[in-house]
Scaffold this active site. Structure first.
Site, PDB file in Angstrom:
ATOM      1  N   ASP A   1       0.851  -1.192   0.000  1.00  0.00           N
ATOM      2  CA  ASP A   1       0.000   0.000   0.000  1.00  0.00           C
ATOM      3  C   ASP A   1       0.888   1.244   0.000  1.00  0.00           C
ATOM      4  OD1 ASP A   1      -2.885   0.934   0.323  1.00  0.00           O
ATOM      5  OD2 ASP A   1      -1.847   2.085   1.886  1.00  0.00           O
TER       6      ASP A   1
ATOM      7  N   GLU B   1      -4.656   2.311  -4.472  1.00  0.00           N
ATOM      8  CA  GLU B   1      -3.202   2.359  -4.419  1.00  0.00           C
ATOM      9  C   GLU B   1      -2.654   1.118  -3.720  1.00  0.00           C
ATOM     10  OE1 GLU B   1      -4.912   4.795  -1.012  1.00  0.00           O
ATOM     11  OE2 GLU B   1      -5.136   4.858  -3.189  1.00  0.00           O
TER      12      GLU B   1
END
Length: 373
Positions: free
Chosen positions: A248, A291
């Site tokens: 992440d 993301e």
């Protein structure tokens, strides 16, 4: 645009499809193998009809020989198709055997009645069925290979008839064997092959689009759901390591808020390019969220941790420059790993473990990789 598509088609005709294409093709191969057995058994009706209504013993013999050989091969190909680890050459072998069985029947007909070898519509049309069935393999190379074999083998039969048996080219049942008609049939085989290959190419593009992220080009969540369970199963069979990491990007929402979503998309692509520059051929990266990424490696826990550390450092060192006079931004990542079989034996448990470690990495200050609890 059209020129580029032909270039892409040319590359598809030479390159091995990716794993998801091959997996779909493997399913198609098993379907074709099952259908082939039933279809070949059904073809016994053709020589039977020839015997009952045409009363031609040799045509019956030729048909029965070709169908019998085809049926025996069908059972063999079916057995291979059911194996867990199918050989990569299987699709080429089955396609070539299908084409060769049709050619065998045509040659036997030509040996007895030369015009039958070039003018038999029923036997010749089986070429088209064999070429069409290759579409289920989802591999342009297989379709072109089968079509090329059909053109070549039929051309050899035409050569045998028109050159070697040139004194016996007419029969009441099949008319006269002529070069012009035979060339037209070869051209039709070529056109049919090219059309089928283009259909396969189109299907491949649709599958690729549905399994790929539109922004980064990485495999997406649909690909994850299809591919990862197979990788785990393969690791079980081979008794190999398999590791996962959820990645992440830290505080990425801030870039979107400060610079806008267009710059955020560019920053995301920048990170992907950095990660891909580090990846080895046997590693895989998927985008599974905004993301968030999934990294898959065939390494042990420690080796996977080392690889992720290299990626983390590369991303942190490669600042993103938004342009327009704006200052560069440092982007960092956090990751949590999980390995088979130490941390789980199925996709759900492995991803849950990786997610827990990712959350701990974030809680510990971010910009780090966590491989252990």
């Amino acid at each position: 645009m059209l020129k580029q598509r032909w270039i892409d088609f040319y590359h598809a005709s030479k390159e091995r499809p990716d794993d998801i294409m091959l997996e779909i093709g493997a399913g198609g191969e098993l379907l074709v193998a099952n259908v082939r057995v039933g279809f070949t058994a059904f073809l016994f009706l053709i020589p039977l009809a020839s015997f009952l209504f045409a009363e031609d013993a040799y045509e019956t013999f030729a048909g029965l020989t070709g169908v019998s050989v085809g049926l025996l091969l069908s059972f063999y190909w079916l057995a291979l198709s059911k194996r867990e680890n199918r050989p990569e050459w299987l699709t080429f072998a089955t396609s070539s055997s299908d084409i060769s069985c049709v050619s065998l029947v045509l040659f036997l007909l030509a040996y007895y009645n030369p015009s039958a070898g070039t003018n038999s519509v029923i036997a010749w049309c089986c070429y088209l069925l064999c070429i069409l069935s290759t579409a289920m393999r989802n591999d342009v190379r297989v379709t072109l290979f089968a079509g090329g074999m059909a053109c070549l083998q039929f051309a050899l039969i035409v050569f045998y008839v028109l050159v070697i048996r040139s004194n016996d080219l007419f029969s009441i049942e099949y008319g006269t064997a002529q070069l012009s008609n035979s060339v037209q049939r070869i051209i039709l085989l070529f056109i049919f092959t090219l059309s089928t290959a283009l259909i396969v190419f189109r299907m491949q593009n649709l599958v690729r689009i549905s399994g790929s992220d539109g922004l980064t080009g990485l495999p997406n969540r649909m690909y994850l759901n299809r591919r990862v369970p197979q990788l785990i199963q393969q690791a079980k069979l081979d008794n190999h390591h398999l590791s996962f990491a959820l990645i992440d990007l830290d505080h990425f929402k801030q870039i979107n808020d400060d610079l806008g979503h267009q710059a955020g998309d560019a920053a995301l692509c920048h990170v992907v390019n950095v990660l891909q520059s580090v990846l080895h051929n046997d590693e895989m990266l998927m985008r599974i969220g905004g993301e968030e990424f999934l990294y898959v490696s065939p390494f042990s826990t420690q080796e996977t941790f080392n690889r992720l550390e290299i990626m983390r450092q590369k991303v942190a060192e490669s600042n993103y420059s938004p342009g327009n006079g704006q200052a560069s931004r440092q982007i960092t990542l956090s990751a949590g790993t999980a390995s088979y079989p130490e941390d789980g034996c199925d996709m759900s448990s492995l991803l849950r473990c990786a997610d827990l470690r990712l959350n701990k990495a974030k809680g510990n200050g971010r910009n780090q990789v966590l491989a252990h609890d």
